[in-house]
Design a protein around this motif. Structure first.
Motif, mmCIF file in Angstrom:
data_model
loop_
_atom_site.group_PDB
_atom_site.id
_atom_site.type_symbol
_atom_site.label_atom_id
_atom_site.label_comp_id
_atom_site.label_asym_id
_atom_site.label_seq_id
_atom_site.Cartn_x
_atom_site.Cartn_y
_atom_site.Cartn_z
ATOM 1 N N GLU A 81 0.832 -1.206 0.000
ATOM 2 C CA GLU A 81 0.000 0.000 0.000
ATOM 3 C C GLU A 81 0.868 1.258 0.000
ATOM 4 O OE1 GLU A 81 -3.680 -1.096 2.859
ATOM 5 O OE2 GLU A 81 -1.696 -1.741 3.548
ATOM 6 N N TYR A 82 1.980 1.199 0.722
ATOM 7 C CA TYR A 82 2.902 2.340 0.789
ATOM 8 C C TYR A 82 3.839 2.353 -0.414
ATOM 9 C CZ TYR A 82 1.218 2.102 5.596
ATOM 10 O OH TYR A 82 0.419 2.046 6.708
ATOM 11 N N THR A 87 2.081 3.969 -3.366
ATOM 12 C CA THR A 87 2.044 5.431 -3.230
ATOM 13 C C THR A 87 3.407 6.028 -3.535
ATOM 14 O OG1 THR A 87 0.271 5.365 -1.604
ATOM 15 C CG2 THR A 87 1.661 7.331 -1.611
ATOM 16 N N VAL A 103 3.404 7.804 4.466
ATOM 17 C CA VAL A 103 2.638 8.291 3.326
ATOM 18 C C VAL A 103 1.252 7.659 3.349
ATOM 19 C CG1 VAL A 103 4.714 8.632 1.952
ATOM 20 C CG2 VAL A 103 3.479 6.463 1.786
ATOM 21 N N ASP A 104 0.354 8.203 2.550
ATOM 22 C CA ASP A 104 -0.995 7.634 2.464
ATOM 23 C C ASP A 104 -0.965 6.254 1.814
ATOM 24 O OD1 ASP A 104 -2.061 9.923 3.574
ATOM 25 O OD2 ASP A 104 -2.463 10.864 1.617
ATOM 26 N N LYS A 105 -1.847 5.390 2.265
ATOM 27 C CA LYS A 105 -1.983 4.074 1.641
ATOM 28 C C LYS A 105 -2.673 4.216 0.281
ATOM 29 C CE LYS A 105 -2.467 1.468 5.973
ATOM 30 N NZ LYS A 105 -3.345 0.546 6.744
ATOM 31 N N SER A 149 -5.133 -1.371 -0.825
ATOM 32 C CA SER A 149 -5.873 -1.692 0.400
ATOM 33 C C SER A 149 -7.079 -2.574 0.080
ATOM 34 C CB SER A 149 -6.345 -0.408 1.094
ATOM 35 O OG SER A 149 -5.248 0.381 1.512
#
Length: 601
Positions: free
Chosen positions: A87-88, A91, A362-364, A369
């Protein structure tokens, strides 16, 4: 692999390396000079984003497998930073691509294999789907791509439901990889041809860039015999140079090698400076890099799970970029190239290369997700089943000692499950350190509670589900077995077997080769090993077959095949731990080490 357009060959000349101010771990590599020095080149910029050795780690890896060592710029101290998780990673890569017109995402093998349950339970289909969403363009095969054999690798490339387990959801067919798997040096014994394409060519605004992919020649030594059945693995240098010549004949003058073989930097920090000419790195990749055709402008590597962004001289003495992004998606490498549109060659200077941490701040990525949630729901009934309890972290992959606490536990589990006469009569059990893929972490990552070991966590530690074997070895063969840990192909990077309780010996690091094993110290339950006596020894099928450079195992006789290593591990946790009486960290008193260098493995 059709290739349009023609470009001329540009000879390389040595230029001084230019230091990149203020950023360790970034190399600025001298490059190909202009062919005649009289034209102002029209330049096309190309960004490469590279990963390696993901091993199906979609969720953030637990314990030390989920951290990266770096130098804190404010204190100068080495710190461990949480890193990884697809997920990271998604991004981070998407942010890195911003502002770049031309960008290619590449990998150097072991994207799948030895994977945690979330991916491994579904034969790594979730990881292939994640890489499609990540817009991976091309990868070499690694040794773990062959864990389930060539047919399964081809299924991952081309799609289709698993031949045994079928499709996991009715009406949902696995589509296969949208990226290219390359296997230049892996050929069929029957046809003599590569089992997958040897190279892939990308048109970068009129400039053809070729990517050649290869795995290590020694793959058969570290994969089960069944996994590489019917295949041949050729020398990395010979193969890549062969296809580099072929690409040049087809007009491709910009070439990148993706090699699943690696090196050992002098520091474990990801942003370590290898020195102006790669003095700070050793290992197989150094010799390979020095022999590859100078037309190969950059080398992306893997296998050793180390992080480096180095410059190593090519055969003409010119430095070129050689990189690796550690493992498990904790780092990615950014390599920036300039392409001369008139000649089709990489312009030098300069090529820059730097590793970047996949930070969990950072945002996922929402699509990742969603993918993880989908497969987590399918896996939950199996993954969340509790097996046992631990009172503290029991480190395996994260231990730098020769004798790893989790290695002791696994070996004890194998001995306990195979000591009965009808199950093999094992007196000793050995576990290969490379087969321990993670740590057992006390702090809960889910809802099961601190100290609870779930099936999913046990699977992450031992994901291969190797069948166990018990063989008879003489005392002389046992001595040879221990000596093979530190001699032959294992001398440069010792592979210290994890042994069951009661088996002890001394390792003398002041000596070299086989002499490091102090023969008179080898004992079973306090009694010296008798070279003429016979002993029943348990190991997984890979190790028992002579894998990892242990031919003494293959010489064993009276083989009895038992249940899987994971089954024994699960049974041992259940029988030897309770909520009020958890498993404790072993004392690590089976191997006595004399001298320095306990982190050599």
């Amino acid at each position: 692999m059709s290739i349009a357009g023609q470009t001329g060959y540009v000879r390389r000349t040595a230029l001084a390396i230019v230091a990149t101010a203020g950023l360790l771990g970034t190399v600025l590599v001298p490059g190909v000079a202009e062919a005649h020095g009289h034209h102002k080149p029209k330049i096309e910029d190309l960004q490469l984003l590279a990963i390696n050795d993901l091993h199906g780690n979609l969720e953030p890896p637990a314990g030390s497998s989920g951290t990266i060592k770096e130098v804190d710029p404010t204190t100068g101290q080495v710190v461990s930073t949480p890193a990884g998780g697809v997920e990271y990673l998604a991004t981070a890569l998407r942010q890195a691509r911003e502002g770049h017109r031309n960008t290619v995402t590449v990998a150097a093998g072991d994207i799948v294999g030895a994977s945690p349950l979330l991916s491994g339970l579904f034969h790594d289909e979730p990881t292939i789907e994640a890489m499609n969403k990540l817009h991976l363009d091309v990868t070499s095969v690694g040794n773990h791509e062959f864990d389930e054999g060539a047919k399964e690798l081809l299924r991952l490339q081309n799609g289709g439901c698993h031949p045994v387990d079928g499709c996991y959801v009715e009406g949902r067919k696995f589509k296969g990889a949208e990226f290219e798997y390359l296997a230049a040096n892996v050929t069929s014994e029957k046809t003599g041809r590569p089992i997958l394409d040897p190279y892939w060519v990308k048109n970068v605004n009129g400039v053809k860039v070729g990517f050649i992919g290869a795995t290590l020649e020694g793959t058969p030594n570290i994969v089960t015999a069944e996994g590489v059945k019917g295949l041949k693995f050729a020398n990395e240098v010979t193969t890549i140079n062969k296809y580099a010549a072929e690409l040049k004949r087809k007009g491709v003058k910009s070439i990148v090698a993706l090699i699943h073989e690696g090196g050992y930097p002098a520091s474990s920090t990801y942003n370590y400076d290898c020195g102006p000419a790669g003095e700070g790195i050793s290992g197989p990749i150094v010799d390979i890099a020095k022999k590859l055709d100078p037309a190969v402008g950059a080398i992306v590597t893997g296998h050793t799970h180390n992080a480096y962004a180095c410059s190593i001289p090519d055969p003409e003495g010119n430095l070129r970029s050689v990189t690796s992004a550690a493992s498990f998606g904790r780092l990615y490498t950014e390599i920036n190239l300039k392409l001369d549109k008139r000649t089709g060659a990489i312009v030098r200077p300069s090529v820059t290369a730097a590793n970047h941490v996949v930070r969990r701040t950072v945002d996922k990525a929402p699509d990742m997700s969603e993918l993880i949630a989908y497969y987590s729901k399918l896996a939950a009934p199996i993954a969340n089943r509790p097996l046992g309890y631990i009172g503290a972290d029991i480190n395996g992959r994260g231990s730098t000692a020769f004798e790893k606490p989790l290695g002791d536990v696994i070996a004890d589990a194998q001995l306990a499950g195979l000591s009965a006469a009808e199950k093999g009569g094992a007196q000793i059990a050995f576990m290969n350190p490379g087969g321990i893929r993670s740590d057992l972490v006390y702090k809960a990552s889910g809802a099961e509670g601190d100290g609870v070991v779930t099936y999913g966590e046990a699977f992450t530690v031992q994901p291969f589900t190797n069948m166990m074997q018990v063989k008879t070895l003489t005392g002389a063969q046992l001595i040879q077995l221990l000596q093979q840990q530190v001699s032959g192909g294992n001398e440069a990077a010792p592979k210290i077997l994890q042994s069951s309780a009661g088996f002890t010996y001394t390792l003398d690091l002041n000596k070299t080769g086989a002499a490091r094993i102090v023969v008179d110290s080898i004992k079973l339950n306090g009694v010296a090993i008798d070279p003429a006596a016979s002993y029943r020894v348990a190991a997984n099928e890979f190790l028992a077959g002579g894998g990892d450079g242990f031919p003494a195992f293959a010489a064993g006789t009276d083989k009895l095949v038992g249940v899987s290593d994971l089954d024994l591990f699960a049974a041992y946790l259940g029988a030897n731990s309770k909520a009020g009486s958890p498993l404790v960290v072993p004392a690590q008193d089976r191997i006595k080490v004399i001298g320095v260098g306990e982190d050599m493995d």
